[in-house]
Design a protein around this motif. Structure first.
Motif, PDB file in Angstrom:
ATOM      1  N   ASN A 226     -55.476 -19.260   4.926  1.00 35.77           N
ATOM      2  CA  ASN A 226     -56.584 -20.140   5.281  1.00 35.77           C
ATOM      3  C   ASN A 226     -57.149 -20.715   3.991  1.00 35.77           C
ATOM      4  OD1 ASN A 226     -58.872 -21.414   6.176  1.00 35.77           O
ATOM      5  ND2 ASN A 226     -59.629 -19.695   7.386  1.00 35.77           N
ATOM      6  N   ASN A 227     -57.027 -22.037   3.839  1.00 35.12           N
ATOM      7  CA  ASN A 227     -57.522 -22.713   2.646  1.00 35.12           C
ATOM      8  C   ASN A 227     -58.601 -23.738   2.992  1.00 35.12           C
ATOM      9  OD1 ASN A 227     -55.606 -21.854   0.250  1.00 35.12           O
ATOM     10  ND2 ASN A 227     -54.291 -22.140   2.040  1.00 35.12           N
ATOM     11  N   GLY A 228     -59.414 -23.419   3.991  1.00 39.77           N
ATOM     12  CA  GLY A 228     -60.520 -24.283   4.348  1.00 39.77           C
ATOM     13  C   GLY A 228     -60.120 -25.532   5.095  1.00 39.77           C
ATOM     14  N   GLY A 229     -59.014 -25.469   5.839  1.00 38.12           N
ATOM     15  CA  GLY A 229     -58.602 -26.610   6.642  1.00 38.12           C
ATOM     16  C   GLY A 229     -58.019 -27.755   5.844  1.00 38.12           C
ATOM     17  N   ARG A 230     -57.429 -27.474   4.699  1.00 42.56           N
ATOM     18  CA  ARG A 230     -56.874 -28.538   3.857  1.00 42.56           C
ATOM     19  C   ARG A 230     -55.681 -29.230   4.505  1.00 42.56           C
ATOM     20  NH1 ARG A 230     -61.055 -27.364   2.022  1.00 42.56           N
ATOM     21  NH2 ARG A 230     -61.645 -27.109  -0.145  1.00 42.56           N
ATOM     22  N   GLY A 231     -54.830 -28.483   5.171  1.00 42.65           N
ATOM     23  CA  GLY A 231     -53.712 -29.075   5.894  1.00 42.65           C
ATOM     24  C   GLY A 231     -52.590 -29.615   5.039  1.00 42.65           C
ATOM     25  N   PHE A 232     -52.349 -29.020   3.869  1.00 41.54           N
ATOM     26  CA  PHE A 232     -51.243 -29.454   3.025  1.00 41.54           C
ATOM     27  C   PHE A 232     -49.935 -28.808   3.474  1.00 41.54           C
ATOM     28  CE2 PHE A 232     -54.854 -30.200   0.163  1.00 41.54           C
ATOM     29  CZ  PHE A 232     -54.552 -31.471  -0.292  1.00 41.54           C
ATOM     30  N   VAL A 233     -48.842 -29.445   3.101  1.00 39.68           N
ATOM     31  CA  VAL A 233     -47.504 -28.928   3.386  1.00 39.68           C
ATOM     32  C   VAL A 233     -46.735 -28.836   2.074  1.00 39.68           C
ATOM     33  CG1 VAL A 233     -45.307 -29.357   4.554  1.00 39.68           C
ATOM     34  CG2 VAL A 233     -47.459 -29.870   5.717  1.00 39.68           C
ATOM     35  N   ALA A 234     -46.015 -27.733   1.891  1.00 36.19           N
ATOM     36  CA  ALA A 234     -45.204 -27.537   0.686  1.00 36.19           C
ATOM     37  C   ALA A 234     -43.762 -27.266   1.095  1.00 36.19           C
ATOM     38  CB  ALA A 234     -45.742 -26.370  -0.141  1.00 36.19           C
ATOM     39  N   ASN A 235     -42.845 -28.069   0.591  1.00 38.10           N
ATOM     40  CA  ASN A 235     -41.418 -27.904   0.854  1.00 38.10           C
ATOM     41  C   ASN A 235     -40.682 -27.639  -0.447  1.00 38.10           C
ATOM     42  OD1 ASN A 235     -41.761 -28.521   3.615  1.00 38.10           O
ATOM     43  ND2 ASN A 235     -41.642 -30.708   3.181  1.00 38.10           N
ATOM     44  N   THR A 236     -39.720 -26.736  -0.401  1.00 36.24           N
ATOM     45  CA  THR A 236     -38.888 -26.475  -1.571  1.00 36.24           C
ATOM     46  C   THR A 236     -37.415 -26.512  -1.179  1.00 36.24           C
ATOM     47  OG1 THR A 236     -38.749 -24.055  -1.326  1.00 36.24           O
ATOM     48  CG2 THR A 236     -40.660 -24.934  -2.498  1.00 36.24           C
ATOM     49  N   ASN A 237     -36.605 -26.810  -2.158  1.00 36.73           N
ATOM     50  CA  ASN A 237     -35.156 -26.798  -1.990  1.00 36.73           C
ATOM     51  C   ASN A 237     -34.522 -26.439  -3.320  1.00 36.73           C
ATOM     52  OD1 ASN A 237     -32.629 -28.991  -2.490  1.00 36.73           O
ATOM     53  ND2 ASN A 237     -32.406 -27.574  -0.790  1.00 36.73           N
ATOM     54  N   PHE A 238     -33.538 -25.560  -3.280  1.00 35.45           N
ATOM     55  CA  PHE A 238     -32.831 -25.232  -4.519  1.00 35.45           C
ATOM     56  C   PHE A 238     -31.371 -24.920  -4.223  1.00 35.45           C
ATOM     57  CE2 PHE A 238     -34.485 -21.074  -3.121  1.00 35.45           C
ATOM     58  CZ  PHE A 238     -33.340 -20.295  -3.172  1.00 35.45           C
ATOM     59  N   VAL A 239     -30.559 -25.163  -5.223  1.00 34.69           N
ATOM     60  CA  VAL A 239     -29.145 -24.796  -5.206  1.00 34.69           C
ATOM     61  C   VAL A 239     -28.899 -23.950  -6.450  1.00 34.69           C
ATOM     62  CG1 VAL A 239     -26.767 -25.594  -5.241  1.00 34.69           C
ATOM     63  CG2 VAL A 239     -28.484 -26.897  -3.979  1.00 34.69           C
ATOM     64  N   ALA A 240     -28.460 -22.717  -6.239  1.00 32.93           N
ATOM     65  CA  ALA A 240     -28.283 -21.775  -7.334  1.00 32.93           C
ATOM     66  C   ALA A 240     -26.828 -21.318  -7.414  1.00 32.93           C
ATOM     67  CB  ALA A 240     -29.203 -20.566  -7.162  1.00 32.93           C
ATOM     68  N   LYS A 241     -26.406 -20.986  -8.608  1.00 36.23           N
ATOM     69  CA  LYS A 241     -25.079 -20.455  -8.845  1.00 36.23           C
ATOM     70  C   LYS A 241     -25.115 -18.922  -8.802  1.00 36.23           C
ATOM     71  CE  LYS A 241     -22.301 -23.975  -9.500  1.00 36.23           C
ATOM     72  NZ  LYS A 241     -21.078 -24.166  -8.672  1.00 36.23           N
ATOM     73  N   ILE A 242     -24.129 -18.348  -8.148  1.00 32.49           N
ATOM     74  CA  ILE A 242     -24.002 -16.887  -8.138  1.00 32.49           C
ATOM     75  C   ILE A 242     -23.491 -16.455  -9.503  1.00 32.49           C
ATOM     76  CG2 ILE A 242     -22.800 -14.931  -7.115  1.00 32.49           C
ATOM     77  CD1 ILE A 242     -22.754 -16.437  -4.486  1.00 32.49           C
ATOM     78  N   THR A 243     -24.295 -15.704 -10.204  1.00 31.27           N
ATOM     79  CA  THR A 243     -23.956 -15.276 -11.559  1.00 31.27           C
ATOM     80  C   THR A 243     -23.313 -13.892 -11.605  1.00 31.27           C
ATOM     81  OG1 THR A 243     -26.197 -14.373 -11.866  1.00 31.27           O
ATOM     82  CG2 THR A 243     -25.814 -16.662 -12.527  1.00 31.27           C
ATOM     83  N   LYS A 244     -23.471 -13.134 -10.521  1.00 30.38           N
ATOM     84  CA  LYS A 244     -22.946 -11.769 -10.507  1.00 30.38           C
ATOM     85  C   LYS A 244     -22.744 -11.339  -9.065  1.00 30.38           C
ATOM     86  CE  LYS A 244     -23.869  -7.319 -12.766  1.00 30.38           C
ATOM     87  NZ  LYS A 244     -24.866  -6.530 -13.528  1.00 30.38           N
ATOM     88  N   THR A 245     -21.660 -10.650  -8.784  1.00 28.10           N
ATOM     89  CA  THR A 245     -21.400 -10.171  -7.429  1.00 28.10           C
ATOM     90  C   THR A 245     -21.341  -8.647  -7.335  1.00 28.10           C
ATOM     91  OG1 THR A 245     -19.007 -10.364  -7.765  1.00 28.10           O
ATOM     92  CG2 THR A 245     -20.151 -12.270  -6.818  1.00 28.10           C
ATOM     93  N   TYR A 246     -21.287  -7.978  -8.463  1.00 31.62           N
ATOM     94  CA  TYR A 246     -21.163  -6.512  -8.447  1.00 31.62           C
ATOM     95  C   TYR A 246     -22.023  -5.929  -9.557  1.00 31.62           C
ATOM     96  CZ  TYR A 246     -19.099  -1.865  -8.804  1.00 31.62           C
ATOM     97  OH  TYR A 246     -18.913  -0.515  -8.844  1.00 31.62           O
ATOM     98  N   PRO A 247     -22.732  -4.833  -9.313  1.00 33.01           N
ATOM     99  CA  PRO A 247     -22.875  -4.097  -8.042  1.00 33.01           C
ATOM    100  C   PRO A 247     -23.852  -4.755  -7.072  1.00 33.01           C
ATOM    101  CG  PRO A 247     -24.196  -3.064  -9.720  1.00 33.01           C
ATOM    102  CD  PRO A 247     -23.487  -4.192 -10.399  1.00 33.01           C
ATOM    103  N   GLU A 248     -24.497  -5.837  -7.506  1.00 31.97           N
ATOM    104  CA  GLU A 248     -25.471  -6.520  -6.676  1.00 31.97           C
ATOM    105  C   GLU A 248     -25.305  -8.020  -6.871  1.00 31.97           C
ATOM    106  OE1 GLU A 248     -30.028  -5.517  -5.880  1.00 31.97           O
ATOM    107  OE2 GLU A 248     -29.736  -6.473  -7.821  1.00 31.97           O
ATOM    108  N   LEU A 249     -25.289  -8.766  -5.772  1.00 33.57           N
ATOM    109  CA  LEU A 249     -25.146 -10.211  -5.880  1.00 33.57           C
ATOM    110  C   LEU A 249     -26.428 -10.802  -6.467  1.00 33.57           C
ATOM    111  CD1 LEU A 249     -23.561 -12.618  -3.324  1.00 33.57           C
ATOM    112  CD2 LEU A 249     -25.775 -13.183  -4.329  1.00 33.57           C
ATOM    113  N   ARG A 250     -26.251 -11.601  -7.537  1.00 33.08           N
ATOM    114  CA  ARG A 250     -27.386 -12.242  -8.186  1.00 33.08           C
ATOM    115  C   ARG A 250     -27.103 -13.725  -8.354  1.00 33.08           C
ATOM    116  NH1 ARG A 250     -31.338  -9.233 -10.460  1.00 33.08           N
ATOM    117  NH2 ARG A 250     -31.062  -6.977 -10.437  1.00 33.08           N
ATOM    118  N   PHE A 251     -28.174 -14.524  -8.353  1.00 33.07           N
ATOM    119  CA  PHE A 251     -28.009 -15.961  -8.487  1.00 33.07           C
ATOM    120  C   PHE A 251     -29.176 -16.545  -9.278  1.00 33.07           C
ATOM    121  CE2 PHE A 251     -30.060 -14.996  -4.442  1.00 33.07           C
ATOM    122  CZ  PHE A 251     -31.190 -15.786  -4.462  1.00 33.07           C
ATOM    123  N   ALA A 252     -28.953 -17.742  -9.832  1.00 33.41           N
ATOM    124  CA  ALA A 252     -29.976 -18.454 -10.596  1.00 33.41           C
ATOM    125  C   ALA A 252     -29.672 -19.939 -10.530  1.00 33.41           C
ATOM    126  CB  ALA A 252     -30.013 -17.982 -12.048  1.00 33.41           C
TER     127      ALA A 252
END
Length: 272
Positions: A159-185
């Motif tokens: 609740n931000n006092g009825g401001r009514g803003f919208v925030a959209n994000t989009n990203f494309v990241a490369k997988i930098t590591k798959t073992y032992p844990e999948l990581r991306f940046a």
């Protein structure tokens, strides 16, 4: 001689255990991953960084974007129907902060193990209230009488006092590591969209009309018919004229920032 052989065997096992290539990757049914169940059961977490703010997103594959209805039997011949939504859970949520405004919303992404890419889109709002509904039907004796009970619950998330803003994000990241844990940046963008002018003008007109009416009544005069005065604010042609007609006009009134993202794939997460 025996000690040398033993040392060689232990050294070889250490090298094999530390090598990522030791496991079979990309079987015929695993879509380029170590196992298809990892992608099906994993939850992806992303940390977003941008100027004047930050945020995070969590999502999982194979998650319904809309609510689902579940039914079950209860004791005494009754039944319960519940509407469940993943929005806000660890499977589908985004929480952002930008210039003093908090945003809450959804996160949806996909992972391409073959191209080693992670893509995600989030949609958040500055005023969000989540509601849920459960309906219980109970049958009486001899199934002649019954009752129905519906329970509604709602929670204000941001609740931000009825401001009514919208925030959209989009990203494309490369997988930098798959073992032992999948990581991306990677990198992406966050866009802040201003509220639509129509509800603002309608609310302002109502406030002005109520204020003028109160003034006339307090002075002992007769309250004027203010409906005709402010009719133009509800006129479809007027509202159409002030409403952006294409994406380019929306973009002119929006604010866009570049962002950086890093994250990983987690397991064994649950709600508390």
């Amino acid at each position: 001689m025996t000690k040398k052989k033993l040392f060689s065997v232990l050294a070889g096992l250490a090298l094999l255990s530390g090598s990522q290539a030791f496991a079979w990757v990309g079987g015929p049914f695993d879509n380029g991953d170590y196992s298809a169940t990892l992608d099906n059961e994993g939850v992806f977490q992303a940390s977003l960084r941008y100027k004047n703010g930050s945020g995070y997103a969590q999502w999982a594959n194979n998650v319904d974007l809309g609510p689902s209805v579940a039914s079950g039997a209860t004791g005494g011949g009754g039944s319960t129907t519940t509407s469940n939504s993943t929005v806000g859970s660890y499977l589908n949520r985004s929480v952002l902060y930008y210039k003093g405004i908090a945003f809450f919303g959804t996160a949806s992404g996909m992972v391409d193990m073959d191209r080693r890419e992670v893509t995600c889109v989030t949609n958040s709002q500055s005023e969000v209230t989540l509601s849920d509904q459960a309906s219980t039907n109970t049958q009486g004796s001899f199934f002649l009488f019954g009752s129905s009970n519906t329970v509604n619950s709602s929670t204000s998330v941001v609740n931000n006092g009825g401001r009514g803003f919208v925030a959209n994000t989009n990203f494309v990241a490369k997988i930098t590591k798959t073992y032992p844990e999948l990581r991306f940046a990677g990198t992406g963008k966050i866009t802040l969209i201003s509220p639509d002018a129509q509800p603002i003008i309608s609310g302002l007109a109502q406030q002005i009309a109520e204020g003028l009416t109160d003034i006339q009544i307090e002075d002992g005069g007769q309250a004027p018919d203010l409906g005709a005065i402010f009719d133009f604010l509800s006129d479809p042609e007027f509202l159409a004229a002030i409403t952006p007609k294409d994406i380019n006009e929306v973009q002119k009134n929006a604010e866009t920032q570049k962002l950086t993202v890093y994250g990983n794939r987690r397991f064994f997460l649950g709600s508390r």
